[in-house]
Structure formats: C-alpha cells, structure tokens
Design an enzyme around this catalytic site. Structure first.
Site, PDB file in Angstrom:
ATOM      1  N   TYR A  93       0.822  -1.219   0.000  1.00 43.42           N
ATOM      2  CA  TYR A  93       0.000   0.000   0.000  1.00 43.42           C
ATOM      3  C   TYR A  93       0.857   1.272   0.000  1.00 43.42           C
ATOM      4  CZ  TYR A  93      -3.876  -3.129   1.286  1.00 43.42           C
ATOM      5  OH  TYR A  93      -4.810  -4.137   1.307  1.00 43.42           O
ATOM      6  N   LYS A 129       3.883 -15.124   2.973  1.00 39.46           N
ATOM      7  CA  LYS A 129       3.791 -15.922   1.746  1.00 39.46           C
ATOM      8  C   LYS A 129       5.233 -16.257   1.341  1.00 39.46           C
ATOM      9  CE  LYS A 129       1.320 -17.645  -1.668  1.00 39.46           C
ATOM     10  NZ  LYS A 129       0.502 -18.837  -1.465  1.00 39.46           N
ATOM     11  N   ASP A 155      -2.522 -18.034   2.640  1.00 33.79           N
ATOM     12  CA  ASP A 155      -3.679 -18.741   2.074  1.00 33.79           C
ATOM     13  C   ASP A 155      -4.206 -19.779   3.062  1.00 33.79           C
ATOM     14  OD1 ASP A 155      -1.163 -19.748   1.562  1.00 33.79           O
ATOM     15  OD2 ASP A 155      -1.653 -20.664  -0.350  1.00 33.79           O
ATOM     16  N   ASP A 181      -4.902  -6.509   6.360  1.00 34.16           N
ATOM     17  CA  ASP A 181      -6.119  -5.815   5.957  1.00 34.16           C
ATOM     18  C   ASP A 181      -7.211  -6.849   5.668  1.00 34.16           C
ATOM     19  OD1 ASP A 181      -7.908  -3.973   5.003  1.00 34.16           O
ATOM     20  OD2 ASP A 181      -6.846  -3.550   3.135  1.00 34.16           O
ATOM     21  N   ASP A 230     -10.464  -8.317   8.377  1.00 39.55           N
ATOM     22  CA  ASP A 230     -11.885  -8.245   7.993  1.00 39.55           C
ATOM     23  C   ASP A 230     -12.530  -9.629   8.057  1.00 39.55           C
ATOM     24  OD1 ASP A 230     -11.896  -5.543   7.647  1.00 39.55           O
ATOM     25  OD2 ASP A 230     -12.628  -5.593   5.578  1.00 39.55           O
TER      26      ASP A 230
END
Ligand code: NAD
Length: 357
Positions: A146, A195, A224, A248, A252
């Site tokens: 980001y 990852k 994942d 992020d 959620d």
C-alpha cells in the site's frame, strides 16, 4: 495516578459511544484510585464544520501531548452529506489517516472475540466455536504494497500497472516486537503469517520474526492457509502477526467470523506508549442520536487502552469481565438482540457495564 486522555468523539454515533466509554473509565478510576482527565477534540465532519478541515494542526498537537487517544468514529452519510462534495483530502476520513501518520502509529491490533453468549451471531457451525474464541490480528500499518512505489506504463500499446511491496528489517522487527509484547499479555502464542513460498519480502519477514521471547510459542503460516484456518478452527489462534495487505484482508475476515460489528475494538500503536483506540465500526449515521448504538466496541477499546498504553492489567480485565457479565445477564443492544433477552439502549448499556466494574 493521573492519565491524560485525548477524546475525539467524532461524528454520527461517535459522541454517544464515547460518552459511555468515559462513564466506564470513570468507574474504573473511582474503584482503583486512578484519575482520567479528558481533553475533548474535534476531528472529522464536526471539525470541517468548525474549522474547514478534518484535523487541524492544533488538534494533532493536543493529541500528541496526551497519554493516549480515545476515538469514536468519523464520517457522515456518504450519499447525502456535504462533506463528500469536498476533495478527498478534505473529507472527514482524511482526518483518520492524518492522525495515524502524525502520531507515527505503525501497528494495528484488531481483536476477534466471540463471546459465548453471542455465539448465535457467528456464521460458523456451533461445534467449531463452542466456548467462544479470542484472538487478535496484529497488522503492520505503514509499509508493504500500500505504500510502495506504483505506476502505470504503456509498452507497445499495452497498459501495464506496477505496485511494489517493500519491507526493511527494521520495519519488520518493530512490529514483531509489538506482536510478542501483546502475546505476553495474552495467551503467549504468535502465529506469523506470510507468503514465504513465493515472496522475498515474506522470506525476510520470516527470518526477522525470530524467537527472542522464549516464553512465547512462535509458529509460521502461509497466508492462504491462514485464510482457511480462520473459518476452520479460529480457536487455535492467539496473536496473528502479519504485514499490511495480508492483515487488511485477514482482519476483515476475522471480524466477520464474530458476526457482531458493534462488539469489535481496535488499537493502533507506535514506538511509544501513546496509542489510538477506537471501535472497528464507523459512525453509523443511520443510528445517530437515537440511543440505539452499541457502545461495547468503544468500551472494549478503552479496556485495550488501559492494557497496552497504561499497563493497567487488572483494570482492563475488570472492564472485559463487566461486559461479559452484562451479556450473561441477558442485556442486549438492538444489533445483538436475541429472543428472550432484554433490549437496552446505548446509555443503559453503559450504565449496566459501569455498575459491574
Ligand atoms: P458503519 O460501521 O458505520 O455501519 C455499518 C452498519 O453497522 C450500519 O448498519 C450500522 O448501523 C451498523 N453499526 C455500526 N456500528 C454500530 C454500533 N456501534 N451499534 C450498532 N450498529 C452499528 O459503516 P458505514 O455505514 O459503511 O459507514 C458510515 C460512515 O462511517 C461513513 O462516513 C464511513 O466513511 C465512516 N467510517 C468511519 C470509520 C472510522 O471512523 N474509523 C470506519 C469505517 C467507516
């Protein structure tokens, strides 16, 4: 001991839920012999109305000079409010970005707690969540994809977009330290999520998140897999530590598995003890001024402030236990109302929790 709390009620339901959190803090102060002094500050739409901008330099300076910041929520009805005719950097939510940056907050903690009494709101099968669960997602807030360089170019008539994901070892080390510190105050387990099978930034992440805290059990998980584990067995987690974009998305997902947005607190922390504590939800303009909003997320955010900024462990426990007791006694705001329970408004919910401190 006196603690100086900058209070930013904000817009919509913000003033109503922050008032209840103050009520509970005052009760904690009385009971445990602390004094909380509050300085009320404007941010968001109310600051635009008063000063023409969502966060003034004076307000930011006052927040910096406090011991910690308690925030309600900012923003209005996006389709209707005049605030949204302004350019993006002048809108209410721009105040949030500016204060997080101004206070140099780089670690975001979002707890995902399923109280046993509210298990009906959880979309997972009861056998997966029996007894409730309680973990936090610790997300790095200022680095990664980001904040990396980005551009869109055209090569041989084909448009190409490039985003860069960068982390240096200092950024990783400082968030990892918060992850371990928070775990030490909880269940002493950190699951670092990355990852590393694909990304260099994740391989660096994994090598830096080393085990400097012998008392904390550290595991590593691919993102994942983590996304699957959150809905397969959320009870396995204590602290999920991860970079910005993964955090992020996972935070959620984690809040969805609890099922109750009015219950979810959050904290943003930096290099000092000064933190920003706020509910995970927004300003709910549809409920403002009706004594309907659930104040529990804000009250639990105040508990986090006691725990992480002021090291007041038993006082934080007292708030969390009072919330559990009120739920056990059958009181519910409208958003978590269930058959056979007693519906109460914002003010009464605050009173009931304060009484149980
Ligand atoms: P929201 O979280 O305000 O509301 C979503 C839904 O949840 C609504 O139906 C609302 O009534 C309900 N809800 C939220 N908090 C509740 C509570 N405490 N008790 C009971 N019900 C509750 O999200 P939104 O509607 O997308 O956004 C409304 C405004 O809030 C927008 O202006 C948005 O930009 C802003 N916002 C601010 C923040 C923040 O200040 N950190 C975060 C998200 C959204």
């Amino acid at each position: 001991m006196n603690y100086k709390v900058a209070v930013i009620p904000g817009d919509g339901i913000g003033p109503e839920i922050v008032r209840e959190a103050r009520k509970v803090l005052d009760k904690v102060g009385q009971k445990y012999g602390h004094e909380f002094t509050y300085q009320e500050l404007l941010m968001g739409g109310c600051s635009i109305d008063a000063y023409g901008e969502p966060l003034t330099e004076e307000t930011l300076e006052a927040a910096k000079a406090s011991d910690s910041v308690l925030l309600g929520a900012v923003g209005g009805n996006v389709g209707q409010s005049n605030w949204y005719q302004l350019p993006p950097d002048k809108r209410p939510e721009a105040g949030l970005l500016k204060i997080r940056k101004g206070l140099e907050l780089y670690a975001n903690i979002r707890p995902a707690v399923l109280f046993d009494e509210l298990s009906g709101a959880c979309p997972l099968k009861p056998e997966l969540t029996e007894g409730g669960f309680d973990f936090v997602v610790m997300r790095e807030l200022t680095g990664g994809l980001y904040f990396g360089d980005r551009k869109t170019v055209e090569e041989n008539g084909v448009k190409k977009a490039i985003d860069t994901l960068t982390y240096d070892e200092n950024e990783i080390r400082r968030i990892a330290k918060w992850g371990f510190d928070v775990a030490m105050k909880r269940g002493k387990k950190v699951c670092s999520v990355d990852k590393a099978n694909v990304l260099d930034s994740s391989r660096l992440w994994r090598s830096v998140v080393a085990k400097d805290y012998p008392e904390v059990e550290l595991t590593h998980m691919l993102v994942d897999n983590c996304a699957m584990q959150l809905v397969r067995d959320p009870k396995q987690f204590d602290v999920i530590l991860t970079e910005n974009m993964f955090g992020d998305i996972l935070s959620d997902e984690a809040s969805m598995v609890t099922g109750s947005i009015g219950m979810l607190s959050s904290a943003s922390l930096g290099a000092t003890k000064l933190g920003l504590y706020e509910p995970s939800h927004g300003s709910a303009p549809d409920l403002a001024g009706q004594d309907k909003a659930n104040p529990i997320a804000t009250i639990l955010s105040a508990a986090m402030m006691l725990r992480y900024s002021f090291d007041l462990e038993k006082e934080a426990d007292a708030i969390e236990n009072a919330v559990k007791q009120v739920l056990k006694d059958g009181y519910r705001t409208i958003d978590i109302m269930d058959e056979g329970k007693t519906q109460v408004g914002t003010i009464q919910m605050g009173d009931l929790i304060a009484e149980r401190i």
